[in-house]
Motif scaffolding. Structure first.
Motif, PDB file in Angstrom:
ATOM      1  N   VAL A  64     -14.625 -12.301  20.858  1.00 23.33           N
ATOM      2  CA  VAL A  64     -14.453 -13.380  19.873  1.00 23.33           C
ATOM      3  C   VAL A  64     -13.132 -13.157  19.135  1.00 23.33           C
ATOM      4  O   VAL A  64     -12.900 -12.080  18.585  1.00 23.33           O
ATOM      5  CB  VAL A  64     -15.626 -13.401  18.886  1.00 23.33           C
ATOM      6  N   PRO A  65     -12.238 -14.139  19.122  1.00 19.29           N
ATOM      7  CA  PRO A  65     -10.938 -13.928  18.448  1.00 19.29           C
ATOM      8  C   PRO A  65     -11.101 -13.868  16.937  1.00 19.29           C
ATOM      9  O   PRO A  65     -12.042 -14.421  16.362  1.00 19.29           O
ATOM     10  CB  PRO A  65     -10.115 -15.151  18.878  1.00 19.29           C
ATOM     11  N   SER A  66     -10.175 -13.209  16.298  1.00 22.50           N
ATOM     12  CA  SER A  66     -10.223 -13.013  14.852  1.00 22.50           C
ATOM     13  C   SER A  66      -9.401 -14.084  14.141  1.00 22.50           C
ATOM     14  O   SER A  66      -8.689 -14.879  14.759  1.00 22.50           O
ATOM     15  CB  SER A  66      -9.686 -11.627  14.499  1.00 22.50           C
ATOM     16  N   ALA A  67      -9.484 -14.077  12.824  1.00 26.04           N
ATOM     17  CA  ALA A  67      -8.706 -15.031  12.032  1.00 26.04           C
ATOM     18  C   ALA A  67      -7.212 -14.743  12.145  1.00 26.04           C
ATOM     19  O   ALA A  67      -6.392 -15.665  12.146  1.00 26.04           O
ATOM     20  CB  ALA A  67      -9.156 -14.974  10.572  1.00 26.04           C
ATOM     21  N   ASP A  68      -6.842 -13.466  12.228  1.00 27.93           N
ATOM     22  CA  ASP A  68      -5.430 -13.120  12.384  1.00 27.93           C
ATOM     23  C   ASP A  68      -4.873 -13.633  13.707  1.00 27.93           C
ATOM     24  O   ASP A  68      -3.704 -14.036  13.779  1.00 27.93           O
ATOM     25  CB  ASP A  68      -5.248 -11.611  12.288  1.00 27.93           C
ATOM     26  N   SER A  69      -5.690 -13.621  14.748  1.00 30.67           N
ATOM     27  CA  SER A  69      -5.216 -14.124  16.028  1.00 30.67           C
ATOM     28  C   SER A  69      -4.962 -15.627  15.975  1.00 30.67           C
ATOM     29  O   SER A  69      -4.051 -16.133  16.635  1.00 30.67           O
ATOM     30  CB  SER A  69      -6.233 -13.802  17.124  1.00 30.67           C
ATOM     31  N   ASP A 152     -10.686 -25.773  15.338  1.00 29.84           N
ATOM     32  CA  ASP A 152     -10.585 -25.038  16.596  1.00 29.84           C
ATOM     33  C   ASP A 152     -11.838 -24.199  16.797  1.00 29.84           C
ATOM     34  O   ASP A 152     -12.545 -23.878  15.844  1.00 29.84           O
ATOM     35  CB  ASP A 152      -9.359 -24.130  16.611  1.00 29.84           C
ATOM     36  N   VAL A 153     -12.063 -23.848  18.060  1.00 30.42           N
ATOM     37  CA  VAL A 153     -13.198 -23.023  18.458  1.00 30.42           C
ATOM     38  C   VAL A 153     -12.655 -21.853  19.280  1.00 30.42           C
ATOM     39  O   VAL A 153     -11.943 -22.066  20.273  1.00 30.42           O
ATOM     40  CB  VAL A 153     -14.229 -23.819  19.276  1.00 30.42           C
ATOM     41  N   GLY A 154     -12.977 -20.645  18.855  1.00 30.74           N
ATOM     42  CA  GLY A 154     -12.541 -19.446  19.562  1.00 30.74           C
ATOM     43  C   GLY A 154     -13.646 -18.884  20.427  1.00 30.74           C
ATOM     44  O   GLY A 154     -14.775 -18.670  19.959  1.00 30.74           O
ATOM     45  N   PHE A 155     -13.323 -18.654  21.691  1.00 32.16           N
ATOM     46  CA  PHE A 155     -14.318 -18.169  22.648  1.00 32.16           C
ATOM     47  C   PHE A 155     -13.589 -17.447  23.759  1.00 32.16           C
ATOM     48  O   PHE A 155     -12.544 -17.909  24.240  1.00 32.16           O
ATOM     49  CB  PHE A 155     -15.117 -19.351  23.209  1.00 32.16           C
ATOM     50  N   LEU A 156     -14.123 -16.281  24.144  1.00 39.34           N
ATOM     51  CA  LEU A 156     -13.536 -15.464  25.214  1.00 39.34           C
ATOM     52  C   LEU A 156     -12.071 -15.129  24.940  1.00 39.34           C
ATOM     53  O   LEU A 156     -11.225 -15.150  25.831  1.00 39.34           O
ATOM     54  CB  LEU A 156     -13.666 -16.171  26.568  1.00 39.34           C
TER      55      LEU A 156
END
Length: 216
Positions: A64-69, A152-156
């Protein structure tokens, strides 16, 4: 004597109430493991599907990507668009990235980790004014606006909406608005770069003239 004392301490622990509780707990775990093993032998397909699902869920949770990413991805997108002239960059990609940067600069971006995925959404106010929303119900956004606030949606390990918006970010479709419809789209068989390069190189080849042709 020390060994007998150790065995005596261990024996007293096993015979105590806590020891009996741990022993019954281990027996329950052993029985459960035996049941799972026998069930997997009876239905190997279902067991394989369960293990695969658990592994996929663990992989999704670990990536799961982070807020910094997300901040880094938005800044990289803005830098890539900044290298292009306004006439060649995609208007949709440019508007989306500028919207993200404005929300980011005003402190209106929110990040939520949802175990298997992450969501970045827009808040109607900056983080410092969150106390007002708790006191005044008129400052709280209605629930039906929640889908529109998701940015946005962060996944993989990726932010998928930003990735989709940046597809062909260096192509401005408005440049080709004056062309006929048949010239606005290219089909896969028309993308023959090797053939075009070969024909382009043919222009620089020397034209040979035979002796008989020169005499005529």
């Amino acid at each position: 004597m020390a060994a007998e004392g150790t065995r005596g301490v261990w024996g007293r622990f096993v015979g105590s109430r806590v020891g009996r509780w741990f022993r019954s707990l281990l027996q329950d775990y052993a029985a459960a493991a035996a049941d799972v093993t026998s069930g997997a032998r009876r239905r190997p397909g279902a067991a394989a599907a369960t293990v695969t699902s658990l592994a996929a869920a663990a992989a999704a949770a670990a990536t799961v990507p982070s807020a910094d990413s997300f901040d880094a991805a938005a800044l990289d997108a803005a830098a890539a668009l900044g290298l292009l002239s306004p006439g060649t960059r995609s208007p949709g990609a440019d508007l989306h990235v500028q919207r993200l940067l404005r929300r980011r600069d005003t402190g209106r971006l929110r990040y939520r980790h949802l175990v298997l995925a992450a969501v970045v959404y827009e808040s109607p106010r900056a983080a410092g004014t969150a106390a007002y929303a708790q006191r005044c119900r008129y400052l709280r956004p209605p629930w039906w606006e929640a889908p529109r606030r998701v940015l946005d949606v962060g996944f993989l390990g990726r932010w998928w909406l930003l990735r989709r918006r940046l597809r062909d970010y260096d192509v401005n479709d408005e440049e080709f608005a004056a062309l006929p419809e048949r010239l606005r789209r290219l089909r896969p068989h028309q993308l023959r770069s090797h053939q075009n390069e070969r024909e382009f190189a043919e222009k620089f080849r020397h034209v040979g003239v035979a002796e008989g042709d020169a005499a005529r």
